[in-house]
Design an enzyme around this catalytic site. Structure first.
Site, short mmCIF file in Angstrom:
data_model
loop_
_atom_site.label_atom_id
_atom_site.label_comp_id
_atom_site.label_asym_id
_atom_site.label_seq_id
_atom_site.Cartn_x
_atom_site.Cartn_y
_atom_site.Cartn_z
CG ASP A 100 3.02 -5.32 -3.60
OD1 ASP A 100 2.20 -5.10 -2.69
OD2 ASP A 100 3.24 -4.52 -4.53
CG ASP A 122 6.05 2.10 4.64
OD1 ASP A 122 6.51 2.44 5.75
OD2 ASP A 122 6.49 1.14 3.99
C1 LIG Z 1 6.45 1.72 8.80
S1 LIG Z 1 6.72 0.00 8.68
C2 LIG Z 1 5.74 -0.64 10.04
C3 LIG Z 1 6.16 -2.02 10.44
C4 LIG Z 1 5.42 -2.62 11.64
N1 LIG Z 1 4.00 -2.76 11.41
C5 LIG Z 1 5.67 -1.79 12.88
O1 LIG Z 1 4.68 -1.30 13.46
O2 LIG Z 1 6.85 -1.65 13.28
C6 LIG Z 1 5.73 -0.46 7.28
C7 LIG Z 1 6.08 -1.84 6.75
O3 LIG Z 1 5.21 -2.16 5.68
C8 LIG Z 1 5.96 -2.83 4.68
N2 LIG Z 1 5.25 -2.68 3.39
C9 LIG Z 1 5.05 -1.54 2.69
N3 LIG Z 1 4.35 -1.79 1.56
C10 LIG Z 1 4.11 -3.13 1.55
C11 LIG Z 1 3.44 -4.01 0.64
N4 LIG Z 1 2.88 -3.55 -0.48
N5 LIG Z 1 3.38 -5.33 0.95
C12 LIG Z 1 3.95 -5.80 2.08
N6 LIG Z 1 4.59 -5.01 2.97
C13 LIG Z 1 4.67 -3.70 2.72
C14 LIG Z 1 7.32 -2.16 4.72
O4 LIG Z 1 8.34 -2.97 4.15
C15 LIG Z 1 7.51 -1.93 6.21
O5 LIG Z 1 8.17 -3.00 6.85
#
Ligand SMILES: C[S@@+](CC[C@H](N)C(=O)[O-])C[C@H]1O[C@@H](n2cnc3c(N)ncnc32)[C@H](O)[C@@H]1O
Length: 225
Positions: A100, A122
């Protein structure tokens, strides 16, 4: 992308797992999140927060072999895909960190990053999930501390509500006249044309969503290359 868990040697080379337990209870045992801690060198470093399956980050890495690139994500399966991509190309300048991101701020070294990318984070549609958003006041403050003066923060979103939140916070930040300011005269940039589009950019553009971007510069120094 249906990637499998990498074998031990590949995981050892590309993947760092930072558990919530360790981040909370013994952060002093964990590596510093800079070039020295992750690559054992002093090269410039750029990170993508929430890198998903790593298309964008790996394209950057291919174009800049002298720069270190680190992708952060919570989701193991997405990172397996990202590792497969990086190891398939035998990149020596890429690492991925699983965990995280919001628990990792204390592991960043001041003035150690050149650029931070937060693309298609997200949005967390329901009220209770909005609290999990990565972008916010703390994110801006911590990234300003970790990024060199003149370094950059790139924010891209397709989500109207998240976009409005970003705009409001960026305007507050600029009024405070320290930390981040926009690199552009327009309030925001329409569209985003990187060398390779990420999985989510492809998806949202296919569905006709508007993509908007902010490019921010840290402090008042000139932009570095
Ligand atoms: C909508 S996806 C976008 C992925 C990438 N940036 C793209 O443009 O395809 C959002 C990503 O953020 C990650 N994510 C969400 N909250 C997170 C956190 N607290 N720490 C690390 N990663 C996180 C999710 O697992 C997901 O892979």
């Amino acid at each position: 992308m249906n990637a499998r868990e990498p074998d031990a040697a590949t995981a050892e080379r590309y993947l760092v797992y930072l558990s919530g337990y360790d981040l909370h209870n013994r952060p002093e045992m964990l590596p510093r999140l800079d070039s020295r801690g992750l690559f054992g060198d002093e090269g410039p470093m750029e990170i993508e927060v929430g890198c998903g399956t790593g298309e964008f980050l790996c394209a950057l890495a291919a174009g800049a072999p002298g720069t270190n690139f680190v992708g952060f994500d919570l989701h193991a399966k997405s990172l397996f895909g990202a590792v497969e991509r990086a190891s398939g190309a035998d990149f020596g300048n890429v690492r991925f960190v699983r965990g995280d991101f919001r628990q990792m701020y204390g592991l960043f070294v001041p003035d150690s990053l050149r650029r931070v990318y937060l693309h298609f984070p997200d949005p967390g549609m329901k009220e209770r999930y909005r609290k999990r958003r990565i972008f916010g006041e703390r994110f801006l403050r911590e990234m300003s501390r970790a990024v060199v003066r003149g370094g950059e923060l790139s924010l891209v979103t397709d989500d109207e509500d998240y976009f409005q939140e970003m705009l409001a916070l960026i305007e507050t930040e600029e009024r405070a006249a320290k930390g981040w300011r926009r690199a552009h005269g327009e309030p925001y940039l329409e569209g985003f044309e990187p060398p390779v589009k990420s999985r989510f950019q492809e998806l949202w553009e296919r569905r006709g969503r508007a993509v908007r971007r902010f490019l921010l510069v840290n402090g008042s120094a000139e932009v570095t290359t």
